[in-house]
Write an enzyme that holds these catalytic residues in place. Structure first.
Site, PDB file in Angstrom:
ATOM      1  N   SER A 167       0.840  -1.194   0.000  1.00  0.00           N
ATOM      2  CA  SER A 167       0.000   0.000   0.000  1.00  0.00           C
ATOM      3  C   SER A 167       0.872   1.240   0.000  1.00  0.00           C
ATOM      4  O   SER A 167       1.621   1.486   0.944  1.00  0.00           O
ATOM      5  CB  SER A 167      -0.923   0.029   1.226  1.00  0.00           C
ATOM      6  OG  SER A 167      -1.450   1.335   1.383  1.00  0.00           O
ATOM      7  N   ASP A 315      -5.898   0.682  -9.281  1.00  0.00           N
ATOM      8  CA  ASP A 315      -7.002   1.614  -9.550  1.00  0.00           C
ATOM      9  C   ASP A 315      -7.626   1.395 -10.937  1.00  0.00           C
ATOM     10  O   ASP A 315      -8.658   1.996 -11.254  1.00  0.00           O
ATOM     11  CB  ASP A 315      -6.513   3.062  -9.437  1.00  0.00           C
ATOM     12  CG  ASP A 315      -6.216   3.442  -7.993  1.00  0.00           C
ATOM     13  OD1 ASP A 315      -6.687   2.748  -7.075  1.00  0.00           O
ATOM     14  OD2 ASP A 315      -5.483   4.427  -7.784  1.00  0.00           O
TER      15      ASP A 315
HETATM   16  C1  S3P Z   1      -2.757   5.900  -3.720  1.00  0.00           C
HETATM   17  C2  S3P Z   1      -2.480   4.600  -3.450  1.00  0.00           C
HETATM   18  C3  S3P Z   1      -3.415   3.488  -3.715  1.00  0.00           C
HETATM   19  C4  S3P Z   1      -4.521   3.895  -4.680  1.00  0.00           C
HETATM   20  C5  S3P Z   1      -5.096   5.238  -4.360  1.00  0.00           C
HETATM   21  C6  S3P Z   1      -4.018   6.310  -4.371  1.00  0.00           C
HETATM   22  C7  S3P Z   1      -1.746   6.919  -3.388  1.00  0.00           C
HETATM   23  O1  S3P Z   1      -3.998   3.077  -2.504  1.00  0.00           O
HETATM   24  O2  S3P Z   1      -5.538   2.922  -4.694  1.00  0.00           O
HETATM   25  O3  S3P Z   1      -6.097   5.585  -5.299  1.00  0.00           O
HETATM   26  O4  S3P Z   1      -1.863   8.075  -3.865  1.00  0.00           O
HETATM   27  O5  S3P Z   1      -0.824   6.612  -2.637  1.00  0.00           O
HETATM   28  P1  S3P Z   1      -3.266   1.989  -1.539  1.00  0.00           P
HETATM   29  O6  S3P Z   1      -1.911   2.491  -1.376  1.00  0.00           O
HETATM   30  O7  S3P Z   1      -3.989   1.959  -0.250  1.00  0.00           O
HETATM   31  O8  S3P Z   1      -3.373   0.695  -2.285  1.00  0.00           O
END
Ligand code: S3P
Length: 428
Positions: A167, A315
């Protein structure tokens, strides 16, 4: 409640420049606020999520001039923020809530962060637990798992931490907290996730290095401001890339798209499915690679999508599912349980929605199976309050016979307010 009604279209032709990358836009405001001096960004993402971050930092005492797609952030250095006189409302934006929680854990003041109904039901322990191990004083609903969160800023200790799930939001929250901890904070990722925070920190003169699966950041850097054009958002471009692939006779050029390899897995997956995508690299922008992308329609075949590519397409799975619905054979998506904790449960939303278009689709705990077919039938589908689901179903409607109505489409403004205009311009 806004709705969008569309009918089947023949082909797309032309070119467009997508809105600025949402993830990079958030980070430009956050890190720009911590730099010494003015950061100017153009092609800023004009969506509601990124505006939440602008307003949050304004309420923390940063002067941010500009509107729409251009902002100048008068950075105040690591210790220049001040207490907000009100709750910070992150709206629908997980990136705002999670990254700010990390950044504000090390301040010498108090903050409360909340958000809309969707965000208040998304897990926050994934950030509050490691931040707590750094000494952060955070409380919230369900023992710190749900917003509103209250942060009593304090001096933090560096941390060595292995993320339980890939994440970028959790990684970035810890990296930002690590800026306020004396020494080196080290985060190990199970699989690489988007590295915009690392790239921007490095471009601003921070000390951040990758050693295999570990990322190390040094506390208390002096950050230099950075002025740049934000690359086009590949996640927004993806809707039109898939539409142009599916609709015979299409040819679309998409200018200045961010092609960071940890974001652009969609291009690889579509190429594996048989898509005709030409990538013409252009200059880096703010430490991020960019390219012009030319898409020509082609027939697709079903593939298995799992493992390391999943964080790199996380995404884009809603729109990839629409591509799969038009591919010959069955597409299997696995290892994507994270989709259940996005703006909505995207596994259920995609499968239930595609079934309404007459597609054979099955839900797994960590993914889905979608069997492609020649023709989709128009349907009335909810957006599930999720911007990417809304846009994916509108594209599905443009490829389906009869009429399609997508409900609650105001959420498109979260990331791509000009979506319908862009779609319209490519059909003229
Ligand atoms: C993001 C990370 C992702 C993504 C989100 C934006 C970011 O989430 O789904 O739309 O800007 O760091 P996760 O890191 O929780 O997977």
């Amino acid at each position: 409640m806004n709705t969008v009604t569309v009918r089947k279209k023949s082909y797309l032709k032309g070119e467009f420049t997508p809105p600025g990358d949402k993830s990079v836009s958030h980070r430009a405001v956050m890190l720009g606020s911590l730099a010494q001096g003015n950061t100017t960004v153009t092609n800023f993402c004009p969506g509601d999520d990124t505006l939440r971050t602008v307003n949050a930092f304004r309420s923390l005492g940063v002067i941010i001039e500009g509107t729409g797609t251009q902002y100048t952030i008068a950075g105040k250095g690591l210790h220049g923020l001040h207490e907000s006189s009100d709750v910070i409302d992150a709206g629908n934006s997980g990136t705002t809530a999670r990254l700010i929680t990390g950044l504000l854990s090390g301040q010498d003041f108090f903050t409360t962060i909340s958000g809309d109904g969707s965000l208040r039901s998304r897990p926050m322990r994934r950030v509050t637990k490691p931040l707590g191990e750094m000494g952060a004083k955070i409380d919230g609903r369900a023992k710190g798992d749900y917003l509103p969160l209250c942060i009593r800023g304090t001096l933090l200790s560096p941390l060595k931490y292995t993320l339980p799930v890939p994440s970028a939001q959790v990684k970035s929250a810890i990296l930002l907290a690590g800026l306020y901890a004396e020494g080196v904070t080290e985060i190990t990722e199970p699989l690489p996730s988007r590295d915009h925070t690392e790239r921007m920190l490095a471009a601003m003169g921070g000390s951040v290095e990758r050693h295999g699966a570990a990322i190390r950041v040094q506390g208390f850097p002096e950050l230099k401001p950075l002025s740049f054009r934000i690359p086009g958002d590949v996640s927004s471009a993806a809707f039109l890339i898939v539409a142009a692939t599916i609709l015979p006779g299409s040819e679309v050029t998409i200018r200045k798209v961010g092609t960071n390899p940890l974001r652009s897995g969609i291009l690889e997956v579509l190429q594996r499915m048989g898509a005709q995508i030409q990538i013409i690299p252009s200059a880096d922008e703010g430490g991020e690679p960019t390219a012009d992308i030319v898409v020509t329609s082609s027939s697709l075949k079903g593939v298995v999508i799992n493992g390391e590519v999943i964080p790199r397409i996380i995404d884009e799975i809603p729109i990839l599912a629409v591509a799969a619905a038009h591919a010959e054979g069955t597409t299997i998506i696995r290892d994507a349980k994270e989709l259940r904790v996005k703006e909505t449960d995207r596994i259920t939303a995609i499968v239930e929605g595609l079934k309404k278009f007459g597609v054979t689709a099955e839900e797994f705990d960590d993914g889905m199976a979608i069997t492609g077919q020649e023709n989709l039938s128009g349907a009335t589908v909810p957006s599930y309050g999720d911007h990417r689901i809304a846009m994916a179903f509108i594209i599905a409607g443009l490829t389906a016979s009869g009429e399609t109505t997508v409900q609650d489409t105001e959420v498109i403004g979260i990331s791509f307010p000009q979506f319908m205009e862009t779609v319209g311009s490519l059909f003229t």
